[in-house]
Design a protein around this motif. Structure first.
Motif, short mmCIF file in Angstrom:
data_model
loop_
_atom_site.label_atom_id
_atom_site.label_comp_id
_atom_site.label_asym_id
_atom_site.label_seq_id
_atom_site.Cartn_x
_atom_site.Cartn_y
_atom_site.Cartn_z
N UNK A 22 47.21 47.68 45.45
CA UNK A 22 47.54 48.26 46.75
C UNK A 22 46.27 48.48 47.58
N UNK A 23 45.48 47.41 47.68
CA UNK A 23 44.24 47.44 48.45
C UNK A 23 44.31 46.39 49.56
N UNK A 24 43.61 46.63 50.67
CA UNK A 24 43.58 45.60 51.71
C UNK A 24 42.85 44.36 51.20
N UNK A 25 43.32 43.20 51.59
CA UNK A 25 42.71 41.95 51.17
C UNK A 25 41.41 41.77 51.92
N UNK A 26 40.31 41.73 51.20
CA UNK A 26 39.01 41.54 51.81
C UNK A 26 37.90 41.68 50.81
N UNK A 29 35.33 46.40 49.59
CA UNK A 29 36.34 47.32 49.11
C UNK A 29 35.69 48.60 48.62
N UNK A 30 36.50 49.61 48.51
CA UNK A 30 36.06 50.91 48.05
C UNK A 30 36.13 50.91 46.52
N UNK A 35 38.61 51.81 41.10
CA UNK A 35 38.53 52.39 39.76
C UNK A 35 39.67 53.37 39.51
N UNK A 36 39.96 54.21 40.50
CA UNK A 36 41.05 55.19 40.35
C UNK A 36 42.40 54.50 40.19
N UNK A 37 42.62 53.48 40.99
CA UNK A 37 43.91 52.77 40.90
C UNK A 37 44.03 52.03 39.58
N UNK A 38 42.92 51.49 39.09
CA UNK A 38 42.94 50.82 37.79
C UNK A 38 43.32 51.81 36.70
N UNK A 75 38.21 41.92 40.71
CA UNK A 75 37.94 42.68 41.93
C UNK A 75 36.66 43.49 41.86
N UNK A 76 36.28 43.96 40.69
CA UNK A 76 35.08 44.81 40.63
C UNK A 76 33.78 44.01 40.72
N UNK A 77 33.83 42.73 40.44
CA UNK A 77 32.65 41.87 40.53
C UNK A 77 32.59 41.22 41.92
N UNK A 78 31.54 41.48 42.69
CA UNK A 78 31.47 40.86 44.02
C UNK A 78 31.57 39.33 43.97
N UNK A 79 30.92 38.70 43.01
CA UNK A 79 30.97 37.24 42.92
C UNK A 79 32.39 36.75 42.59
#
Length: 183
Positions: A22-26, A29-30, A35-38, A75-79
């Motif tokens: 439930x995050x915006x596609x981009x 990210x925060x 982490x909280x949602x995970x 998602x947590x890895x920028x690459x």
């Protein structure tokens, strides 16, 4: 379907990673929100919550748990996140097939390789690592711009391939640093 504090909630294994969390596609990210949602999703879908249910429910819970972990790692890895966004938008990274890079980038890679081979001290390796990390940070900034501002998926894919090269080279630098520390 998952168990949660508010009862049962619907989740789809076919959702993209951003929808799943439930995050915006981009690209930007925060991380704290991710982490909280995970943690919340893991808590709700943990197979132990379904231990008293039938085998099919337990299997589904395991599938959700695995899917959530895979999405979180991406998602947590920028690459990985950048590569995923490119793929979502039809710009395949094709890292194995498409190794074509701009000449200036290749020359930079050659120069870094030479510097790494000639590095005799931890200070030499540290200075090289600083250059690599600065170039990587610039490349991530360009990637963010291509993905979030310009929506230029092909240019972003090129930056992702460059970042992959840099990440592998960073591993070589780390190995050289370990060798010098042991010597």
């Amino acid at each position: 379907m998952i168990a949660g504090d508010g009862g049962v909630q619907q989740l789809s294994l076919s959702s993209n990673d951003f929808e799943l969390f439930d995050l915006p596609v981009g690209f930007k990210l925060n991380r704290q929100q991710l982490d909280e949602r995970w943690k919340n999703l893991q808590r709700a879908t943990h197979p132990d919550n379904f231990s008293m249910q039938d085998a099919a429910s337990q299997r589904v819970a395991m599938q959700y748990s695995v899917r959530i972990n895979e999405a979180y790692q991406r998602l947590k890895s920028p690459l990985k996140r950048a590569a995923y966004l490119c793929e979502l938008n039809g710009a395949s990274i094709q890292a194995e097939e498409n190794t074509r890079m701009p000449t200036d980038f290749l020359l930079q890679q050659l120069q870094w390789r030479e510097e790494l081979e000639e590095a005799q001290t931890l200070g030499d390796v540290g200075q090289l690592l600083e250059k690599v990390l600065a170039a990587k940070e610039l490349s991530l900034t360009l990637c963010e711009n291509y993905l979030d501002m310009e929506h230029d998926w092909l240019m972003a894919a090129g930056q992702v391939r460059a970042l992959m090269f840099m990440e592998r080279f960073e591993e070589d630098v780390d190995r050289r640093q370990e060798q010098l520390e042991k010597a």
